[in-house]
Design an enzyme around this catalytic site. Sequence first.
Site, PDB file in Angstrom:
ATOM      1  CG  ASP A  10      79.487 109.601  20.420  1.00 26.64           C
ATOM      2  OD1 ASP A  10      79.840 110.223  19.390  1.00 26.64           O
ATOM      3  OD2 ASP A  10      79.843 108.422  20.635  1.00 26.64           O
ATOM      4  CG  HIS A 243      86.653 107.276  12.952  1.00 27.05           C
ATOM      5  ND1 HIS A 243      86.588 106.318  11.981  1.00 27.05           N
ATOM      6  CD2 HIS A 243      87.490 106.782  13.901  1.00 27.05           C
ATOM      7  CE1 HIS A 243      87.341 105.284  12.319  1.00 27.05           C
ATOM      8  NE2 HIS A 243      87.904 105.537  13.473  1.00 27.05           N
TER       9      HIS A 243
HETATM   10  C1  BDR Z   1      83.126 106.231  15.778  1.00 26.56           C
HETATM   11  O1  BDR Z   1      83.077 105.714  17.113  1.00 26.56           O
HETATM   12  C2  BDR Z   1      83.396 106.734  18.028  1.00 26.56           C
HETATM   13  O2  BDR Z   1      84.348 106.302  18.946  1.00 26.56           O
HETATM   14  C3  BDR Z   1      83.954 107.868  17.242  1.00 26.56           C
HETATM   15  O3  BDR Z   1      83.622 109.111  17.838  1.00 26.56           O
HETATM   16  C4  BDR Z   1      83.330 107.720  15.891  1.00 26.56           C
HETATM   17  O4  BDR Z   1      82.086 108.364  15.834  1.00 26.56           O
HETATM   18  C5  BDR Z   1      84.219 105.501  15.007  1.00 26.56           C
HETATM   19  O5  BDR Z   1      83.924 104.143  14.915  1.00 26.56           O
HETATM   20 CA    CA Z   2      81.437 110.017  17.524  1.00 26.63          CA
END
Ligand code: BDR
Ligand code: CA
Length: 322
Positions: A10, A243
Amino acid sequence: MTTKIILDTDPGIDDAMAILFAEANPDVELVALTTVYGNAEINTSTRNALYLKQRFNFACDVAKGASGPLVRDPVGASVVVHGENGFGDVPLEEPSIEADPRSAHQYIIDTVKASPGEITLVAVGPLTNLALAIEHAPEIASLVKEVVIMGGAFGTHEHTGNVTPFAEANIHDDPHAADIVLTANWPVTVVGLDVTHEAFFSSQYLDTVRDTCGDIGQFMWDISRFYLAFYKERMGVEGCFVHDPSAIAYVINPALFEVRKGPIRVVCDGPAEGMTLQKYRETKHKTDEWKDKPAQNVAIAVNDRALLDLFLDSMTHYASEQ
Ligand code: BDR
Ligand code: CA
């Protein structure tokens, strides 16, 4: 050996970092980006995937996926974290290329069936596309090589949630899809906040990325200004947690992580919706909603210094070859 991946994403600032990491590292073959709502709404996240493909000449396909969760009401785009355009509001030219005509879940089904045992699905957004794929074609469970997910939080090092006290964003966006994916009979490794909150891209580290990694380094630095402002304002830190790139690091070198085995369930409603729970002890209970579900891996420790080295080495090497 090269691992073929479909990256379900995303994009999203840290998604862009993960995508560029996957493209840069020679041990990964990026077969496709399949898009999902989450950090941005689906047309924006798909535009961003196409933008990256065109700007950095990726060979991969892009297929557009789900616009919202399976059951719950949509949470809405994470504009405060990723900006209105998903890339920290850095101005972007509209890409002139188009997505594959198939939906993301159909693309996943077709590609997995065409290369049995070869495709690793890496999901770094809400799990809606993967849930649709396994629901429409349960036979792909035995044909996928592995499923690697950035999502969830199991309480290791007290990392329990980011969008609620007890839920991580990707799982909270579609808990029903997550429960389907995590209980399906395919091998899953979850790279959640337990480890992604233990690795940190400092502001200085990102400056080094900008200075040593050519165009991709400059782009990552540009889009991460907005992200770093959010982290500073919300947590008082100068940098960001790692992340989505952590899921790619796991694909490249699983030995960077320690994992724990056991079945996983997701809380699908109520105040703890999106909470992920792994049963990792052999206890017996009259009622046990984990019993008979497949044991999956949860990452509980990471060699963060080696992960940061791997990320930077991959980017600098790639940039030197452009
Ligand atoms: C996840 O949430 C999204 O905002 C980031 O892209 C990552 O995949 C972290 O909690
Ligand atoms: Ca993400």
